[in-house]
Design a protein around this motif. Structure first.
Motif, mmCIF file in Angstrom:
data_model
loop_
_atom_site.group_PDB
_atom_site.id
_atom_site.type_symbol
_atom_site.label_atom_id
_atom_site.label_comp_id
_atom_site.label_asym_id
_atom_site.label_seq_id
_atom_site.Cartn_x
_atom_site.Cartn_y
_atom_site.Cartn_z
ATOM 1 N N ASN A 39 0.746 -1.219 0.137
ATOM 2 C CA ASN A 39 -0.214 0.066 -0.067
ATOM 3 C C ASN A 39 0.928 1.239 0.077
ATOM 4 O O ASN A 39 1.568 1.745 0.916
ATOM 5 C CB ASN A 39 -0.739 0.084 1.371
ATOM 6 N N LEU A 40 0.668 1.966 -1.134
ATOM 7 C CA LEU A 40 1.560 3.363 -1.164
ATOM 8 C C LEU A 40 0.398 4.206 -1.457
ATOM 9 O O LEU A 40 0.696 5.169 -2.149
ATOM 10 C CB LEU A 40 2.539 3.269 -2.270
ATOM 11 N N GLY A 41 -0.888 4.229 -1.093
ATOM 12 C CA GLY A 41 -1.919 4.956 -1.465
ATOM 13 C C GLY A 41 -2.724 5.340 -0.341
ATOM 14 O O GLY A 41 -3.487 6.521 -0.389
ATOM 15 N N CYS A 42 -2.797 4.846 0.952
ATOM 16 C CA CYS A 42 -3.490 5.380 2.173
ATOM 17 C C CYS A 42 -3.387 6.738 2.452
ATOM 18 O O CYS A 42 -2.208 7.123 2.728
ATOM 19 C CB CYS A 42 -3.314 4.400 3.228
ATOM 20 N N PRO A 43 -4.403 7.603 2.262
ATOM 21 C CA PRO A 43 -4.330 9.092 2.653
ATOM 22 C C PRO A 43 -4.343 9.415 4.169
ATOM 23 O O PRO A 43 -4.646 10.518 4.402
ATOM 24 C CB PRO A 43 -5.503 9.575 1.934
ATOM 25 N N PHE A 44 -4.843 8.447 5.374
ATOM 26 C CA PHE A 44 -5.153 8.800 6.548
ATOM 27 C C PHE A 44 -4.101 9.545 7.046
ATOM 28 O O PHE A 44 -3.007 9.167 6.986
ATOM 29 C CB PHE A 44 -5.636 7.651 7.090
ATOM 30 N N PRO A 45 -4.433 10.885 7.490
ATOM 31 C CA PRO A 45 -3.202 11.750 8.024
ATOM 32 C C PRO A 45 -2.311 11.017 8.961
ATOM 33 O O PRO A 45 -1.082 11.237 8.940
ATOM 34 C CB PRO A 45 -3.897 12.674 8.614
ATOM 35 N N LEU A 46 -2.852 10.491 10.113
ATOM 36 C CA LEU A 46 -2.035 9.672 11.123
ATOM 37 C C LEU A 46 -0.977 8.686 10.524
ATOM 38 O O LEU A 46 0.157 8.860 10.941
ATOM 39 C CB LEU A 46 -2.882 8.754 12.099
ATOM 40 N N LEU A 47 -1.164 8.136 9.198
ATOM 41 C CA LEU A 47 -0.429 7.133 8.650
ATOM 42 C C LEU A 47 0.311 7.838 7.792
ATOM 43 O O LEU A 47 1.895 7.791 7.639
ATOM 44 C CB LEU A 47 -0.969 6.064 8.137
ATOM 45 N N ALA A 48 -0.166 8.822 7.022
ATOM 46 C CA ALA A 48 0.587 9.572 5.875
ATOM 47 C C ALA A 48 1.710 10.327 6.515
ATOM 48 O O ALA A 48 2.989 10.479 5.903
ATOM 49 C CB ALA A 48 -0.332 10.596 4.970
ATOM 50 N N ARG A 49 1.481 11.005 7.678
ATOM 51 C CA ARG A 49 2.457 11.803 8.493
ATOM 52 C C ARG A 49 3.788 10.788 8.670
ATOM 53 O O ARG A 49 4.852 11.413 8.856
ATOM 54 C CB ARG A 49 1.844 12.230 9.811
ATOM 55 N N ARG A 50 3.460 9.680 9.036
ATOM 56 C CA ARG A 50 4.712 8.704 9.181
ATOM 57 C C ARG A 50 5.189 8.228 8.015
ATOM 58 O O ARG A 50 5.741 7.079 8.134
ATOM 59 C CB ARG A 50 4.183 7.783 10.277
ATOM 60 N N HIS A 51 4.912 8.851 6.835
ATOM 61 C CA HIS A 51 5.279 8.409 5.528
ATOM 62 C C HIS A 51 4.872 6.905 4.880
ATOM 63 O O HIS A 51 5.608 6.225 4.692
ATOM 64 C CB HIS A 51 6.967 8.487 5.536
ATOM 65 N N LYS A 52 3.899 6.724 5.575
ATOM 66 C CA LYS A 52 3.189 5.392 5.179
ATOM 67 C C LYS A 52 2.103 5.746 4.127
ATOM 68 O O LYS A 52 1.471 6.853 4.182
ATOM 69 C CB LYS A 52 2.348 4.532 6.326
#
Ligand SMILES: Cc1cc2nc3c(=O)[nH]c(=O)nc-3n(C[C@H](O)[C@H](O)[C@H](O)COP(=O)(O)O)c2cc1C
Length: 314
Positions: A92-105
């Motif tokens: 998964n290089l697509g999830c937009p949830f801020p909590l995960l995206a902030r951690r570069h996920k």
């Protein structure tokens, strides 16, 4: 010939109970991508493992998915998934949830080609596993996915699914078809289109515009109209019987959750999610009655009335 259709992973919606019920009643889905598995306190979450374990997915073509930002994390997840017997894994290089995206996920890693390269590097070690990537156009701008292409094409990734939105858009706005087209022109790997397909005509239009596609991935459109992939793959009108089959889908999902969830409150909350996207054209008052039901008895009665009215109408 129509393209293969993949059921998109939808955390909280397309779990093992839903997938098994859908696969037993509706055709046209090549494989069900499973919602992502992630590490929590260095371990694979037990809840995630229960969902991907082969026993819970018997007879259903499934593709497990992981989300990670660091190579070690990725390896632990690949090892855990492979230990369940899988030889196909989506990243998964697509999830937009801020909590995960902030951690570069998820899509949070897309602006950082070096980090993506480092993350995917260990995949070379797993010669017996087919890897694919599910991604967005970028986090901030669509050039990000184009910049990643050489990295993705240079490694062992075998297929890309591209959701034609940016991470920062979450689910808002329309898919950016022109940016998808630029990626499509540049991409040499098998490419699957994803984003807002809700009708057969839209699926046919995407197939016509992008004839080299390897498939279509549909999520919310299939939650809304569970017969959609079948109608696209086999043509023809799904006919009035479709509601009878949706009623059976409901029955199987309800029975499945009643078996694994504790108590009426949890069950009704889970069923409310089931109805969130399902049958958007249904009479609003009837749907509201289903969603507002506070006891299993009231719920069952509201569902019965809803399906009765649909079958009456044909
Ligand atoms: C509630 C919800 C949960 C999702 N969970 C995942 C997930 O676990 N993994 C993933 O790759 N995408 C996930 N997605 C994104 C979908 O797979 C898909 O890319 C997106 O919904 C666009 O496709 P659609 O318009 O056909 O639904 C999720 C989307 C939603 C709305």
């Amino acid at each position: 010939m129509s393209l293969p259709v993949y059921f998109a992973p939808l955390q909280g919606y397309t779990d093992a109970v839903y997938r098994a019920a859908h696969a037993s009643l509706f055709g046209g889905v090549e494989a069900y991508y499973m919602p992502f598995v992630r590490l929590e306190k260095e371990e694979l979450r037990r809840k995630d493992l229960r969902d991907i374990e082969p026993e819970a997915n018997r007879g259903v073509a499934v593709v497990p998915q992981l989300i990670a930002s660091l190579p070690d994390e990725l390896c632990r997840l690949v090892d855990g998934i492979a230990a369940c017997g899988y030889r196909r894994i989506d990243i998964n290089l697509g999830c937009p949830f801020p909590l995960l995206a902030r951690r570069h996920k998820g899509s949070g890693i897309l602006p950082y080609p070096d980090e993506v390269e480092r993350l995917l590097c260990p995949l070379e070690r797993y010669g017996d596993i087919d890897f694919s990537v599910k991604m967005r156009l970028g986090w901030e701008c669509p050039d990000e996915s184009l910049r990643l292409l050489p990295i993705l094409e240079g490694g062992p990734v075998r297929q890309i699914t591209l959701h034609a939105r940016l991470g920062r858009q979450q689910y808002k706005g329309n898919p950016d078809i022109d940016s998808f087209a630029r990626f499509y022109e540049a991409c040499h790997l098998p490419l699957v289109y994803n984003g807002d397909l809700v009708a057969v005509e839209e699926m046919v239009a995407i197939e016509a515009r992008f004839p080299r596609l390897a498939g279509l991935m549909v999520g919310r459109g299939l939650l809304a109209r569970p017969w959609l992939a079948e109608a696209y793959a086999y043509g023809g009108d799904p006919g009035p019987l479709r509601y009878e089959r949706v009623a059976r889908l409901h029955e199987q999902v309800f029975t499945g959750y009643a078996r694994v969830l504790q108590g009426a409150h949890q069950l009704l909350a889970r069923m409310a999610a089931f109805w969130e996207y399902l049958l958007p054209d249904v009479d609003k008052r009837m749907k509201k009655r289903v969603l507002k039901a506070r006891s299993p008895e009231a719920y069952t009665e509201a569902v019965r009335a809803l399906f009765f009215s649909l079958q009456e109408k044909g």
